[in-house]
Design an enzyme around this catalytic site. Structure first.
Site, short mmCIF file in Angstrom:
data_model
loop_
_atom_site.label_atom_id
_atom_site.label_comp_id
_atom_site.label_asym_id
_atom_site.label_seq_id
_atom_site.Cartn_x
_atom_site.Cartn_y
_atom_site.Cartn_z
N GLY A 149 3.92 -0.82 10.21
CA GLY A 149 4.66 -0.07 9.19
C GLY A 149 3.88 0.09 7.90
CD GLU A 171 4.90 3.37 11.74
OE1 GLU A 171 5.42 2.26 11.50
OE2 GLU A 171 5.29 4.12 12.63
#
Ligand code: COA
Length: 256
Positions: free
Chosen positions: A109, A112
């Site tokens: 993440g 991301e």
């Protein structure tokens, strides 16, 4: 102490994840803090650019908070992933230009999140990757969609399907990051200062033209570009740009 801090300067904000003891992992408080920061800055007319970084010397962000996730019931995991995506989308779709200043670990993440920024600057110690398939999940906060759009399907598949890590040089070679620097935050500030001199409405519309046009057929993309361009035509800033050119001076843009 807040898990997300904001340094507010007139045209430039610096948003920093502040959970270094967990390598700035994306726990609930961090996700909420980033969402609030993205929503707050979107409403500030004077702000043109936002730098996003992580506190401490070890990591930009180590991805999902794996400790918080442990023992979380399935419905809670689903709800959390939805909130995570809401936060990521708020940054990716922000009217402001976001620059990720990345150091150390930038995993899952964390990568991301960096992909939601418009520009990325990396310190030489960066270690990047999408290790989710090693953990029995997949990149679920935009990684399977944003990474191939940025670097191409083959390269994205290699990173996602092996879950392997790359260093800053490889990230630069692949085009995941724009620049490598000894001081990532100073490099991000230098880039931000360039952005902050530009016309705010132009920045927002150029970003919309690029981001929403990328998935369109060329003809539709060109029409979309024109739609975005048309927003700039009636602005005072466009006239200011022309006047400044004629008078051989730097333009003073107001975002009007
Ligand atoms: N979630 C929650 N806590 C995390 C974390 C994460 N994603 N990543 C690191 N931490 C915690 C560690 O558990 C450790 O806590 P402790 O001191 O209570 O034991 C602390 O942060 C330091 O981690 P450590 O591994 O000792 O630091 P490091 O600097 O040597 O390595 C990483 C940092 C990020 C490379 C390593 O922690 C790591 O690989 N983390 C997992 C990253 C990951 O797979 N993310 C993807 C999730 S989909």
């Amino acid at each position: 102490m807040s898990r997300v801090t904001i340094e507010e300067r007139e045209t430039l904000w610096h948003v920093r994840i502040n959970a270094p003891e967990r390598r700035n992992a994306l726990g609930g408080e961090v996700v909420d803090g980033l969402l609030q920061a993205a929503e707050k800055v979107a409403e500030k007319k004077a702000v043109r650019c936002v730098i996003l970084s992580g506190a401490g010397d070890k990591a930009f962000c180590a991805g999902a908070d794996l400790k918080e996730r442990q023992g979380m019931p399935e419905p809670a995991v689903r709800a959390f992933v939805s909130r995570l995506n809401q936060m990521m989308n708020a940054i990716a779709n922000s009217p402001k230009v976001w620059i990720a200043a990345i150091h150390g670990a930038c995993l899952g993440g964390g990568l991301e999140l960096a992909l939601c920024a418009d520009l990325r600057v990396a310190r030489a110690d960066v270690m990047m990757g999408l290790p989710e398939v090693r953990l029995g999940i997949l990149p679920g906060a935009g990684g399977t969609q944003r990474l191939p759009r940025l670097i191409g399907v083959a390269r994205a598949k290699e990173l996602i399907l092996t879950g392997s890590r790359i260093d800053a040089k490889e990230a630069l070679r692949l085009g995941v990051v724009n620049r490598m620097a000894d001081d990532h935050e100073a490099a991000a500030h230098a880039l931000a200062e360039e952005v902050c001199k530009r016309a705010p409405i132009s920045l927002t519309q150029a970003k919309r033209a690029l981001d929403l046009g990328l998935d369109l057929h060329m003809d539709a993309g060109l029409r979309w570009e024109r739609t975005c361009y048309d927003v700039t035509i009636p602005t005072q800033d466009r006239l200011e740009g022309l006047a400044a050119f004629a008078e051989r001076r730097a333009p003073q843009y107001k975002g009007e």
